[in-house]
Design a protein around this motif. Structure first.
Motif, PDB file in Angstrom:
ATOM      1  N   MET A 255      18.567   3.265   7.874  1.00 18.58           N
ATOM      2  CA  MET A 255      18.814   1.829   7.875  1.00 18.58           C
ATOM      3  C   MET A 255      19.590   1.416   6.630  1.00 18.58           C
ATOM      4  O   MET A 255      20.537   0.630   6.704  1.00 18.58           O
ATOM      5  CB  MET A 255      17.492   1.064   7.969  1.00 18.58           C
ATOM      6  CG  MET A 255      16.831   1.203   9.327  1.00 18.58           C
ATOM      7  SD  MET A 255      15.070   0.699   9.352  1.00 18.58           S
ATOM      8  CE  MET A 255      15.200  -1.031   8.914  1.00 18.58           C
TER       9      MET A 255
ATOM     10  N   TYR B 131      22.413   1.002  11.706  1.00 18.31           N
ATOM     11  CA  TYR B 131      22.426   0.104  12.867  1.00 18.31           C
ATOM     12  C   TYR B 131      23.735  -0.677  13.005  1.00 18.31           C
ATOM     13  O   TYR B 131      23.880  -1.458  13.932  1.00 18.31           O
ATOM     14  CB  TYR B 131      21.246  -0.872  12.808  1.00 18.31           C
ATOM     15  CG  TYR B 131      19.932  -0.272  13.237  1.00 18.31           C
ATOM     16  CD1 TYR B 131      19.639  -0.079  14.586  1.00 18.31           C
ATOM     17  CD2 TYR B 131      18.954   0.117  12.304  1.00 18.31           C
ATOM     18  CE1 TYR B 131      18.431   0.458  14.994  1.00 18.31           C
ATOM     19  CE2 TYR B 131      17.748   0.658  12.705  1.00 18.31           C
ATOM     20  CZ  TYR B 131      17.484   0.825  14.054  1.00 18.31           C
ATOM     21  OH  TYR B 131      16.296   1.356  14.471  1.00 18.31           O
ATOM     22  N   SER B 132      24.634  -0.521  12.051  1.00 21.50           N
ATOM     23  CA  SER B 132      25.877  -1.293  12.164  1.00 21.50           C
ATOM     24  C   SER B 132      27.120  -0.418  12.207  1.00 21.50           C
ATOM     25  O   SER B 132      28.228  -0.922  12.112  1.00 21.50           O
ATOM     26  CB  SER B 132      25.969  -2.309  11.014  1.00 21.50           C
ATOM     27  OG  SER B 132      25.780  -1.667   9.790  1.00 21.50           O
TER      28      SER B 132
ATOM     29  N   ASN C 204      20.589  -7.334  19.270  1.00 26.79           N
ATOM     30  CA  ASN C 204      20.451  -7.489  17.816  1.00 26.79           C
ATOM     31  C   ASN C 204      19.402  -6.553  17.232  1.00 26.79           C
ATOM     32  O   ASN C 204      18.535  -6.982  16.460  1.00 26.79           O
ATOM     33  CB  ASN C 204      20.102  -8.940  17.474  1.00 26.79           C
ATOM     34  CG  ASN C 204      21.193  -9.899  17.887  1.00 26.79           C
ATOM     35  OD1 ASN C 204      22.362  -9.651  17.607  1.00 26.79           O
ATOM     36  ND2 ASN C 204      20.826 -10.958  18.580  1.00 26.79           N
TER      37      ASN C 204
ATOM     38  N   ASN D  83      17.880  -3.965  14.795  1.00 27.33           N
ATOM     39  CA  ASN D  83      18.158  -3.517  13.429  1.00 27.33           C
ATOM     40  C   ASN D  83      16.992  -2.782  12.785  1.00 27.33           C
ATOM     41  O   ASN D  83      16.998  -2.539  11.578  1.00 27.33           O
ATOM     42  CB  ASN D  83      18.599  -4.692  12.553  1.00 27.33           C
ATOM     43  CG  ASN D  83      17.495  -5.708  12.415  1.00 27.33           C
ATOM     44  OD1 ASN D  83      16.420  -5.542  13.003  1.00 27.33           O
ATOM     45  ND2 ASN D  83      17.738  -6.748  11.653  1.00 27.33           N
TER      46      ASN D  83
END
Lengths: 415, 415, 415, 415
Positions: free
Chosen positions: A241, A246-247, A264, A266
């Motif tokens: 993370m 997650y992006s 969304n 995360n």
């Protein structure tokens, strides 16, 4: 490791009562109102689980094998049918929580009634192969629902901003600090177990109970591979993370990336950010995430993205089974977290084994018709009942599912 | 069978021009308005296909390998990126049909510009392995889009109650009565080809072009199986329908049955009931369904339900590949409808081969990230360009997809 | 103010040609591809507008009143019917953009054909009251679609990240700085016009053309009220935004607040934040928001929330009409931005006037069946054709709609 | 007619206890499981109604007016807030049924606690105008929820294929054959009451309790109209259905027709076809539809379509009020089914009266913010508590809503 204890001297009825009572003990702390919760179609109300497992014995043993059986309530045939189109039209799954009637008391009466009928079955009925086969299936079926009762009540309690606790404070299982694992960070004891290319015999050998999807036993060629002797931990996950896992679309399967963006996502399910730390919701309520514990409540998509990020991959279900067999040969009592912690996502889609034959009749609907769009998980979790784990066991969920105790173990190619 | 003809004396540029012109010839009968149609996210406008295939050469060859290259229009980098997150943020797929600008003329100019630049590349650039590899990929990529142009325009024309015809009356391919198959009904020439248990070498041998998903070559154990030497026909399908195939849940995978019910599916895509017979929409307009033709435009769910109804099953992609190789050894010129009629759904989910490595860089996004939730189809269809078929070719679509020319061939266990 | 110029000496055909040509002139800058855009069900492709307005003359005049009329293309009857169930089954509105055929050229031919037939109508047909009535309706109908062509192309161009410009640089209407208004901030010239309690005669007096929804003329009691002589400006709106207008639920209607949250609304449609200022998309492309211009492209919900924030309210449509009539009596040439800038949301839901009778036949579907769930807007906008504005004109849209040039004017109670 | 009985000698506490007990008596036949049902966002669980009505007294009287008040449970402030943004962030409405905790017992304790605190309030608090005003509102609010308890449990029970009965067999209200009306068919006693054009004083005169939306009293001009002295009956409705009412788009508002088609509406809510007759679900279970009863559980769209089919129209809310006042003057004891049978859809959208001012503070959110997208119903229903009906009462629901006891009365223009 929890292995199915089949004591040949153990009378079938005591095994029956033991499993049935275990289900009911799970309900000790629940209020009447809790039994009907259904926040989403993929969870079922506890009351429904209690009735459906009973329906299973009634429908597949009493109605089919015992001509003298008198039905408890004919409307239950429709209401508590999960998905067996062969025996009728199942009640719509998303609406199970709308059944305030039959009441919980009605369902307890139903269980008692069936239990009494079962207890009084003469050996004429119980000493047939068909009874034995269906009976074993009924018990294993009920054990599967024991685990679902826990995962479903957890999901449903999570919708309540009061975050109710399922366990009484002094009985907390989930906060048990003993269930730690070695993190990637802390390499002490963490290692790769490697295997050369091999021919492996996979699937169940038909000694003792298994589901039809574990058959037939067959041979596969496994290329050389390595398997981590540890589960991925919360500590590992926090690094993922922290590194923007997650992006970064490049880490994700295409469908996984779409899922992350549309929802969304995360963090694992049940994680809640609390200023500078993460809490997660457990059956003991909201508690801080413990770094040393195996990560859980992640989807296949997340597991796959993590493995990519780490530079490795998920094991196939065949590698997992081979690894598990070798582990247990080497160290029968220390099984590298194979069982009892988290279900481990494999890289394998849930497909029939070569020569698979679904069971005859309605019970053929138990497993085979789900062999599409789902991924196999291996091992078992903290919520799995004792005696329900097996090296050849194939659990399966959709790649986005994460309300089960699902985690992962890494693998790699050796070339 | 259509095999990739790689003539070593064939200069790369003539191959390039040949593929590029083939794409453009497909557009001969289209009106400007047709080029922008996008009825659903899974189809793309023809204009977009024309631009995206050009973008592919620009992005992965000219921009990356030719330092002197001057970009045609910098905004195209975003607009015509399909799904390569490595090189930027792709324009939203469902909105491709909303791009009236750049106009069709702008896109023709873009193609000309890139074609001119390509034609003038000095050997300094074109005689490198990297160029050759990317160039071959670019050609195969464009051929894939040639097939998509046909399936997409068919789907989009079908939305129009005027049922426009893509082919001019005298050029009709689809009504070509030569593409018949043996039906189950009419057993003349229809037979099972059987194979003993075997070890088979599967995947591409890396001689000539292949996609990364066909690698690495590896060995699998195949248990004894039989394969039909014929494709399932419309006649067979009408029997399935007449026997209530679309209304019997016991024939269907669980997800398939849900799909049937939610979408009121009762026939292949493009079939329209016309009093007592069925018409279907083709690129030549609405015409009667011909019984002897292979059924097409069916989903994996339908293929699987049909096989269950018929008492057989779908082949794995490995059985198909083995069967195809054996067929071609035996009868190189008569290949049992392996290629050029319909893509054939396999029972295999689209997963990486053991030891699979995605290509380095952005091109690694070409195939690998789609290895989840999709099923493999083998063979090729009437719409597949000549020279684009291959025994090891792995096509893949979601189990509900049916706008491709997808059909099936039956298999069975031998035990 | 733009008033309907009905010159009695003006032959009907020259009026016809003038309106028809005005429609076509709107298309001067469009490319063929632009004509088919439909990003959402509430907009229609320009090509469809061109055909539908033609269909209107064909269906309600030529087919019904001229027995010798020969239909241009019988399939158009279905394709270009907007919503007249009385004359057939309209083609599905959300799919209008999927009609690549008939092509734009086909539609131009259609227009020419109808125009020629109209031009050759003998006085036998054109000198009947029925012709005159339907003819006037046809012209006004086409003018309504002229405005829709502009609002729809604007919405559809906005989906394209290239932000195409509809106007040529030197023809920009929208950036016209003359269309400013007095802002709340700058009080020069801004004032409340007040009215005592009164009985007012409202609705159209049937001299000249009006729609059926403007009838019958009737009396209403208006309590004392004040009306702002100015439209709310972008400057005013920026203050509302700066004061947290979009994040304070207490300012909003319940449905409005839900709309804001579900759609993440935080500015008028077409506004894009560019670092420290706002741009907005216009028919001349992206330009900075000019503070002195009237705010536009806001929903009823936003208009109502703004009025609440400002401590005032929206006027009823009756107050607006009374105010407008008084203004024009006092200052016939300076009409306080009543017309030609933005449509002004009223507080009135779109309901029938007392004694309202829908027209007989299919034309009764023109207005009456929309009298539910919509709100009335009064005045007219910059996009409204000359001669199409009227004090009694009732425009109507859903409270969430904002792709029209919709703004507001404040009112208040006097007590 | 049921009129609010305000006996000045009636001590406030006895009125409080009477209303509170009436709520609780409604729950006599419910099982614990029934209290939590919520099949859709527009219904609420009975448990939630019990808690929310209590929360209302706590929040708006005890917390705001009694400084010494000690909160029962601080988490209830969020959980049982319906929609008052002024006092906090309400718990998400669609999730009310997911709150198994607080349990029903907790909610009964909550009620007792608040009732005790209320009972012990000294006159220092209770003899203020603010207390009196909020207290009356609290009682009327609780009465509104009494009606909602019945309509919501009916809707929720209807989801259960067992069709549970709310009333014990001998207490059935709904099958009460006394509540018949004159049908169109049977003209005996059925007639039009006609009125000349008039100026009418409408709205509440502020003697006794009313909601803010009934104010201020004001004058309107009513044109000459006729009103049926009877409610439309099931018999009338069956004729509408038999005449194809649900399949003729020309009878429907545009939005209504879309609603019919998207939801496959072909009868009132709760009607189930049973071979050749219709049953409907009532609080006494499934019973045959009685022809002479007023039709109920119809949407505004259906009411409007019926009126169009019959050649008449719905009355405005103002016509209804004027008619009701005249009826009661003429025959105070026989009020033409104005009250106590079904709520009657009016043609009026729910809008503020001229000069309307929402109450100060949070209670201003009670009514005003819903004045958009809803239609006014007048009268009261069989489920409305005694003493809660009023000539000036404005009930309001969305045009598609039909889980209330909504029916209609016809009106017509006189010209």
């Amino acid at each position: 490791m929890k292995e199915l204890q089949i004591n040949p001297t153990n009378h079938w009825l005591s095994r029956y009562q033991s499993v049935r009572q275990a289900t009911e003990r799970l309900c000790d702390t629940l209020k009447t109102e809790d039994f009907n919760l259904q926040a989403t179609a993929f969870t079922s109300p506890v009351k429904w689980h209690l009735a459906h497992t009973t329906w299973f014995f009634e429908t597949f043993i009493l109605k089919e094998l015992v001509p003298t059986y008198t039905v408890f309530n004919s409307s239950f045939h429709h209401l508590f049918n999960s998905y067996y189109n062969s025996v009728g039209n199942p009640f719509a799954r998303p609406n199970r929580g709308l059944l305030s009637r039959p009441t919980l008391n009605d369902v307890w009466e139903y269980r008692k009634y069936i239990d009494n009928v079962m207890a009084e079955l003469s050996t004429e009925f119980t000493q047939t192969p068909e009874f034995e086969q269906r009976f074993a299936l009924g018990l294993n079926h009920e054990q599967q629902h024991q685990e679902l009762i826990l995962t479903d009540i957890k999901y449903n309690f999570f919708q309540n901003p009061l975050f109710p606790s399922f366990y009484q404070p002094n009985k907390s299982i989930e906060a048990n600090s003993s269930s730690t694992s070695r993190s990637l960070n802390n390499n002490s004891g963490k290692q790769w177990i490697t295997f050369d290319k091999t021919e492996s015999l996979l699937g169940h050998n038909e000694k003792g109970f298994c589901f039809d999807n574990e058959l037939p036993q067959h041979t596969r060629t496994l290329t050389a591979f390595g398997m981590s002797n540890s589960l991925v931990t919360n500590d590992d996950w926090l690094q993922f993370m922290g590194d923007g896992g997650y992006s970064n679309p490049l880490l994700w399967l295409s469908d996984g990336w779409q899922w992350v963006q549309q929802n969304n996502i995360n963090a694992p399910l049940y994680w809640l950010k609390k200023q500078h730390q993460w809490d997660h919701f457990t059956l003991s309520g909201l508690v801080p995430v413990e770094k040393a514990q195996p990560v859980r409540h992640i989807s296949f998509y997340e597991a796959d993205a993590f493995a990519t990020w780490a530079g490795f991959r998920l094991p196939t279900e065949f590698e997992w089974e081979y690894y598990a067999r070798e582990c247990l040969k080497a160290e029968p009592h220390q099984a590298n977290d194979l069982f009892g912690k988290v279900w481990q996502w494999s890289a394998s889609s849930y497909s029939p084994y070569p020569g698979f034959k679904a069971a005859q009749g309605a019970l053929g609907e138990y497993n085979g018709k789900f062999m599409c769009n789902q991924m196999v998980l291996r091992g078992s979790s903290q919520y799995t009942p004792d005696g329900h784990s097996r090296i050849t066991y194939r659990n399966f969920f959709y790649p986005q599912d994460r309300w089960q105790l699902s985690g992962l173990r890494l693998a790699k190619d050796l070339t």
